[in-house]
Scaffold this active site. Structure first.
Site, PDB file in Angstrom:
ATOM      1  N   GLU A 129       2.953  -7.729  12.998  1.00 45.85           N
ATOM      2  CA  GLU A 129       2.093  -8.032  14.137  1.00 45.85           C
ATOM      3  C   GLU A 129       1.443  -9.400  13.988  1.00 45.85           C
ATOM      4  O   GLU A 129       0.897  -9.948  14.935  1.00 45.85           O
ATOM      5  CB  GLU A 129       1.016  -6.950  14.315  1.00 45.85           C
ATOM      6  CG  GLU A 129       0.065  -6.782  13.143  1.00 45.85           C
ATOM      7  CD  GLU A 129       0.591  -5.794  12.105  1.00 45.85           C
ATOM      8  OE1 GLU A 129      -0.252  -5.219  11.411  1.00 45.85           O
ATOM      9  OE2 GLU A 129       1.812  -5.610  11.987  1.00 45.85           O
TER      10      GLU A 129
ATOM     11  N   ARG B 278       0.804  -1.225   0.000  1.00 44.85           N
ATOM     12  CA  ARG B 278       0.000   0.000   0.000  1.00 44.85           C
ATOM     13  C   ARG B 278       0.835   1.272   0.000  1.00 44.85           C
ATOM     14  O   ARG B 278       0.317   2.350  -0.310  1.00 44.85           O
ATOM     15  CB  ARG B 278      -0.997  -0.046   1.157  1.00 44.85           C
ATOM     16  CG  ARG B 278      -2.097  -1.089   0.921  1.00 44.85           C
ATOM     17  CD  ARG B 278      -3.046  -1.233   2.092  1.00 44.85           C
ATOM     18  NE  ARG B 278      -2.413  -1.846   3.242  1.00 44.85           N
ATOM     19  CZ  ARG B 278      -2.269  -3.173   3.401  1.00 44.85           C
ATOM     20  NH1 ARG B 278      -2.683  -3.998   2.455  1.00 44.85           N
ATOM     21  NH2 ARG B 278      -1.705  -3.656   4.493  1.00 44.85           N
TER      22      ARG B 278
END
Length: 215
Positions: free
Chosen positions: A111, A74
């Site tokens: 994460e 992104r």
């Protein structure tokens, strides 16, 4: 945390509120327990998408930045228009085995897993001033890898030979990292070792908006 008068004015900018309101939160994606911050809904709104780019361009115009490095994937959406507007070159930081030439690589933890970033050797020259762009900062692992890849001594892998590894220094100065969203509960900002971070909105893990525009 004290807020300056200048920052208060930025927080009141209606553009940042519109940006924050267009970002969708998708529960349990890409795995259970993850609240995914989906910027594709922002992209569906051309005026808000333009405002997002404009806010970054306003900040970085005239700062002597010659490199905008976008993190896959992104960062490839926001990085190129910023680079064009401020007169900088765009460098894609890609996942493994996506770039055809000699690459430098840096592994990092996410994460929800682990990954690696790669950059073409020679894309950045020593002493260039660089901006790292991504859509979101969570644990900070991706941004740390990008900073290291642009500025530190890294491992050089030759695709053609497939065997040779050596040390190579890109030597750029990472001026700042820029993201649309920050998840402060994951403390990614703290992992940047004082490297400046500019964001447009801050959200809790459940998607609650805390504040718009922070650095």
């Amino acid at each position: 945390m004290a807020v300056s008068e200048e920052k208060k004015k930025e927080m009141q900018d209606p553009r940042t509120q519109a940006i924050a309101s267009t970002i969708r939160v998708v529960p349990n994606f890409p795995k259970p327990g993850i609240m995914f911050q989906d910027i594709t809904t922002l992209l569906l709104n051309p005026p808000v998408f333009k405002d997002t780019i404009d806010l970054f361009v306003e900040r970085y115009t005239g700062k002597g930045i010659s490199v905008v490095a976008g993190v896959e994937a992104r960062g490839f959406i926001f990085g190129p228009p910023i680079a064009l507007a401020i007169g900088a070159k765009f460098i894609p930081l890609r996942k493994p085995n996506k770039l055809p030439g000699e690459v430098m690589s840096e592994e990092y933890e996410l994460e929800y897993g682990a990954d690696c970033l790669e950059m073409h050797v020679g894309a950045v020259q020593a002493g260039e001033r660089a901006l790292v762009v991504d859509d979101l900062v969570a644990t900070g692992g991706t941004l740390c890898a990008a900073i290291a890849l642009l500025g530190d001594c890294k491992k050089l892998r030759i695709h053609v030979e497939g065997l040779r590894e050596t040390d190579e220094r890109a030597g750029a100065e990472v001026v700042e990292c820029a993201c649309v969203i920050e998840l402060p509960e994951l403390k990614g900002r703290e992992r940047l070792n004082g490297k400046p971070l500019y964001i447009l909105c801050m959200r809790l893990m459940d998607g609650t908006l805390l504040i718009a525009v922070w650095e």
